[in-house]
Design an enzyme around this catalytic site. Structure first.
Site, PDB file in Angstrom:
ATOM      1  CG  ASP A   9      -2.029   0.977   1.189  1.00  0.00           C
ATOM      2  OD1 ASP A   9      -2.009   1.856   0.308  1.00  0.00           O
ATOM      3  OD2 ASP A   9      -2.917   0.889   2.047  1.00  0.00           O
ATOM      4  CG  ASP A 104      -3.586   3.677  -2.763  1.00  0.00           C
ATOM      5  OD1 ASP A 104      -4.555   2.945  -3.021  1.00  0.00           O
ATOM      6  OD2 ASP A 104      -3.511   4.355  -1.725  1.00  0.00           O
ATOM      7  CD  GLU A 105      -5.784  -0.732  -0.794  1.00  0.00           C
ATOM      8  OE1 GLU A 105      -5.882  -1.789  -0.161  1.00  0.00           O
ATOM      9  OE2 GLU A 105      -6.269   0.339  -0.415  1.00  0.00           O
TER      10      GLU A 105
END
Ligand SMILES: [Mg+2]
Length: 413
Positions: A9, A104-105
């Site tokens: 993340d 983003d993860e």
């Protein structure tokens, strides 16, 4: 056999991206989300801004009051999308099983990959090094045997750290944590548990299954299992394995206007259509999901006469479902989404009277080719161009959050 799952993340992604581009912003209170006097919300706040109480999802005006000296940045979705693509490409070097949880993860299942990538903690260190060198971004990694524990661990690792939870210690790791640290535990369930005197994951895990089921239905039982670190869900990686494709987004502020909602549905239908065509799939079933201001959620599905992947066919089905929902409930909408499931290979025989459907398919394919070559902005249909008229900031936020399925704005931390 126990699995080895990483949850990777990026830290305060949008802020970190702005700091990578403009190093003078490093170490400062930075808030990405737009005009602080507008009615938008905070997409991401730097850790320096969080000291003042600023949080993702908070109205920008509140953020401005809490941190008047912070630097407010409008945000640049194209930059974030490029970085996100590069980030995911790095992750796919470590395992074929990479399940994106948003821009983003992602979860990565590295079980059995030791000969190539080393132990899970060596893989985590290598990923962190590459993301730092190639993208100049900080990233945190949680390592555990289940997805839910890996995700909680990456939160505990922030900022810029690693947290490994050895197999067998999951329940002890989670027990002291507050309820809100458990992914997918909604605010209404949290509020009712607090009324019952339950405030930690250990207390939730210890509740008798029967009483949980009586109060919350089967979600209650699942929540208790997850609070103990038990999560049978697998990392769903590889395009060939996708059982459904969907796109949803949380609005910067709740929306009532039907034309605005239909414009967003149109954009999401196009996005799902492009995914289907890229993976050579058609959908038999189209689903629309609508979450209202009070978090109550309605899903409606329809089975198509012939499987489809054209923008127009998907949007026609989604719009009809949406009208059916709105006919019964006009409340402001917090989140909206379009899903395609019951997927079949693209080489499905079209019925002979489907000439019109075939020309729609040809149009969608032509649009995809042009967009691949020249970028998304080159061709916009009448309805996706709508955002230029009605406030690009809100739409931008929807697009950025739209890639995180079922995840509220805080997931961008
Ligand atoms: Mg993040």
């Amino acid at each position: 056999m126990a699995r080895s799952i990483l949850h990777v993340d990026l830290d305060a992604f949008f802020v970190s991206a702005e700091q990578a581009r403009e190093p003078s912003l490093r170490g400062k209170a930075v808030i990405v989300g737009g005009n602080p006097d507008g009615r938008g919300v905070v997409a991401t706040a730097s850790y320096e801004a969080r000291v003042f109480g600023v949080r993702s999802g908070m109205p920008l005006r509140t953020a401005k009051r809490l941190a008047p000296d912070a630097t407010f940045v409008r945000g640049d979705f194209d930059l974030y999308a490029d970085l996100s693509r590069h980030f995911h490409a790095i992750l796919r070097d470590y395992s074929p099983l990479v399940e994106s949880g948003g821009l983003d993860e992602a979860y990565i299942d590295v079980t059995g990959c030791e000969a190539i990538v080393g132990t899970p903690s060596e893989a985590a260190a290598s990923i962190r090094r590459r993301v730092r060198v190639e993208l100049d971004l900080p990233v945190s990694v949680g390592i555990a045997a289940t997805k839910v524990v890996a995700k909680v661990a990456s939160d505990r690792a922030k900022p810029d750290g690693v947290c490994e939870v050895p197999a067998g210690t999951e329940a002890a790791f989670l027990a002291p944590l507050p309820l809100r640290d458990l992914p997918l535990l909604g605010p209404s369930m949290e509020a009712r548990l607090v009324q019952l005197g339950v405030t930690t994951l250990g207390q939730l895990a210890a509740l008798p299954a029967a009483s949980l089921e009586a109060t919350f239905g089967k979600h209650g039982r699942f929540a208790a299992l997850r609070a103990a670190g038990i999560d049978p869900s697998r990392v769903a990686g590889g395009p060939g394995e996708a059982k459904s494709m969907s796109r949803e987004g949380t609005f910067a502020s709740d929306v009532s206007e039907p034309a605005h909602l239909l414009a967003v549905l149109r954009g999401f239908s196009e996005s799902v259509g492009a995914q289907l065509r890229r993976h050579g799939r058609r959908a038999r079933t189209v689903t629309v999901k609508v979450r209202f201001e009070d978090f109550s959620t309605v899903s409606r599905s329809v089975t198509l006469d012939s499987p489809a992947n054209s923008d127009d066919a998907l949007f026609a089905a989604a719009a009809a479902l949406f009208e059916a929902v709105r006919a019964r409930d006009h409340r402001p909408v917090r989140l909206i989404g379009v899903g395609a499931s019951n997927l079949v290979p693209d080489a499905v025989q079209l019925s002979l009277d489907a000439t019109a459907a075939r020309s729609q398919d040809a149009l969608s394919e032509a649009v995809d080719r042009v967009r691949r070559k020249y970028g998304r902005k080159v061709i916009q249909t009448g309805r996706t161009a709508f955002d230029r008229v009605t406030g690009g900031a809100a739409w931008r936020h929807e697009r950025s959050l739209g890639l995180s399925s079922q995840i509220e704005p805080t997931a961008h931390d």
